[in-house]
Design a protein around this motif. Structure first.
Motif: not given
Length: 75
Positions: A15, A57-62, A64-65
């Motif tokens: 990513n 960015l959504m992939n990286l955010y999820f 991270f979560l």
């Protein structure tokens, strides 16, 4: 047990690399191509670039979560 950790690490690296190429794609105004009969074809890259940027960015955010959630479960 270590397979999900390696998979997450590879996914984050992929990513981040794709984020670099998306930011480079956003610097172009349009891509010009030519058909076989000599006609010119113009394609704007801004819409696709922003869509890919948000998706990455959504992939990286999820990711991270998920990592934060798993680290909190171990405590």
């Amino acid at each position: 047990m270590k397979l999900p950790i390696y998979f997450s690490l590879v996914l984050v690296i992929f990513n981040l690399i794709s984020l670099y190429f998306i930011i480079d794609l956003l610097s172009y105004d349009e891509i010009v191509g030519y058909w076989f009969n000599g006609r010119k074809k113009n394609v704007s890259t801004q819409t696709m670039g922003y869509l890919l940027f948000v998706a990455t960015l959504m992939n990286l955010y999820f990711i991270f979560l998920i990592v934060v959630e798993k680290s909190n479960k171990n405590d």
